[in-house]
Design a protein around this motif. Sequence first.
Motif, PDB file in Angstrom:
ATOM      1  N   ILE A   5      38.809  50.581  34.717  1.00 38.44           N
ATOM      2  CA  ILE A   5      38.212  49.674  33.730  1.00 38.44           C
ATOM      3  C   ILE A   5      38.646  48.251  34.045  1.00 38.44           C
ATOM      4  CG2 ILE A   5      38.149  48.947  31.302  1.00 38.44           C
ATOM      5  CD1 ILE A   5      38.646  51.765  30.463  1.00 38.44           C
ATOM      6  N   GLU A   6      37.690  47.346  34.048  1.00 38.12           N
ATOM      7  CA  GLU A   6      38.014  45.925  34.216  1.00 38.12           C
ATOM      8  C   GLU A   6      37.170  45.111  33.247  1.00 38.12           C
ATOM      9  OE1 GLU A   6      39.228  42.811  37.702  1.00 38.12           O
ATOM     10  OE2 GLU A   6      38.099  44.615  38.221  1.00 38.12           O
ATOM     11  N   ALA A   7      37.841  44.466  32.309  1.00 39.20           N
ATOM     12  CA  ALA A   7      37.174  43.640  31.304  1.00 39.20           C
ATOM     13  C   ALA A   7      37.599  42.197  31.511  1.00 39.20           C
ATOM     14  CB  ALA A   7      37.538  44.096  29.902  1.00 39.20           C
ATOM     15  N   GLN A   8      36.638  41.292  31.597  1.00 37.58           N
ATOM     16  CA  GLN A   8      36.911  39.892  31.868  1.00 37.58           C
ATOM     17  C   GLN A   8      36.418  39.010  30.732  1.00 37.58           C
ATOM     18  OE1 GLN A   8      38.563  38.632  34.385  1.00 37.58           O
ATOM     19  NE2 GLN A   8      38.696  40.375  35.791  1.00 37.58           N
ATOM     20  N   LYS A   9      37.367  38.337  30.076  1.00 38.00           N
ATOM     21  CA  LYS A   9      37.055  37.306  29.082  1.00 38.00           C
ATOM     22  C   LYS A   9      36.015  37.772  28.057  1.00 38.00           C
ATOM     23  CE  LYS A   9      38.195  33.441  32.150  1.00 38.00           C
ATOM     24  NZ  LYS A   9      39.397  33.062  31.384  1.00 38.00           N
ATOM     25  N   ILE A  10      36.275  38.941  27.453  1.00 34.83           N
ATOM     26  CA  ILE A  10      35.299  39.460  26.488  1.00 34.83           C
ATOM     27  C   ILE A  10      35.556  38.876  25.091  1.00 34.83           C
ATOM     28  CG2 ILE A  10      34.734  41.552  27.741  1.00 34.83           C
ATOM     29  CD1 ILE A  10      36.653  43.100  26.024  1.00 34.83           C
ATOM     30  N   ASP A  26      38.242  36.138  23.986  1.00 39.51           N
ATOM     31  CA  ASP A  26      38.488  35.858  25.399  1.00 39.51           C
ATOM     32  C   ASP A  26      39.524  36.828  25.992  1.00 39.51           C
ATOM     33  OD1 ASP A  26      37.624  34.249  27.522  1.00 39.51           O
ATOM     34  OD2 ASP A  26      39.422  33.016  27.433  1.00 39.51           O
ATOM     35  N   VAL A  27      39.318  38.115  25.759  1.00 39.56           N
ATOM     36  CA  VAL A  27      40.286  39.137  26.169  1.00 39.56           C
ATOM     37  C   VAL A  27      39.958  39.678  27.555  1.00 39.56           C
ATOM     38  CG1 VAL A  27      41.213  41.426  25.657  1.00 39.56           C
ATOM     39  CG2 VAL A  27      40.778  39.801  23.798  1.00 39.56           C
ATOM     40  N   SER A  28      40.968  39.766  28.401  1.00 41.17           N
ATOM     41  CA  SER A  28      40.824  40.362  29.735  1.00 41.17           C
ATOM     42  C   SER A  28      41.876  41.451  29.909  1.00 41.17           C
ATOM     43  CB  SER A  28      41.004  39.313  30.836  1.00 41.17           C
ATOM     44  OG  SER A  28      39.997  38.320  30.767  1.00 41.17           O
ATOM     45  N   ILE A  29      41.439  42.643  30.297  1.00 42.82           N
ATOM     46  CA  ILE A  29      42.381  43.732  30.574  1.00 42.82           C
ATOM     47  C   ILE A  29      41.868  44.553  31.750  1.00 42.82           C
ATOM     48  CG2 ILE A  29      43.053  43.958  28.146  1.00 42.82           C
ATOM     49  CD1 ILE A  29      41.509  46.663  28.175  1.00 42.82           C
TER      50      ILE A  29
END
Length: 249
Positions: A5-10, A26-29
């Motif tokens: 899983i790659e989440a960028q600046k959600i 602005d969450v990234s994990i």
Amino acid sequence: MTRIIEAQKITKIFGQEKNQTIALNDVSIFITSNEFVCVMGPSGSGKSTLLFAVSGMDMIDKGSVSINGVPLYDMDEQKLADFRRKKMGFVFQNPTMLPSLDILDNIMLPSYEDYKKDKSKLSQMALKLMKLTGIEGIENRKITEVSGGQLQRASICRAILHNPDILFGDEPTGALNSKSSEEILDIFEQLNKKGMTILLVTHDPKVAARAGRIIFMKDGALESELNFENENQHTRLDLINQKMSELGI
């Protein structure tokens, strides 16, 4: 290791104009394969919203999410639903099952589409999982004829029957007594040791202590992380409680 899983600046916003609430800011994990990760935070911190966002269960307003390199939000609704069905498993606090079906049929229902021509094989797979999770013998009962712990084990069987790449859980032990909770967590640990990636949302330090990494959230943002290796459960609980105290959770 591979990032599953790659989440960028959600960003996720509820409401409109003056009544807006920024649930994710602005969450990234990232989550790597074979990880067991828990997300913790106070009520309203955005932890469940984060799980729904990175699993494609709820649309985001900004940012991007990929699972195994596949961008979730580039798909139309039907393709995204098919992708979730094949690649993900979900376990919630209160299992949603059909009262008209017995336990076995409820477990098999989401996987019927992929086993149209071989339902006997699907049934054998489901029964094997029921034995592994300690609920063999209840396959013909209705959902009102089993305990909460048994129903949650059945929901785990349903979630992993199709061998998903990742298992998501939102407070999966929240409605259970302490004994049933420990037994469910044992199952999660066994699945993780066999190679399944797991992402859970929880408010319970005892649940989080089973994970290898904990992500702490507050006010829609990431606050801190804890990473565990060989620490025992007592030490993990102490570290989690200390971190929660520091963050005012």
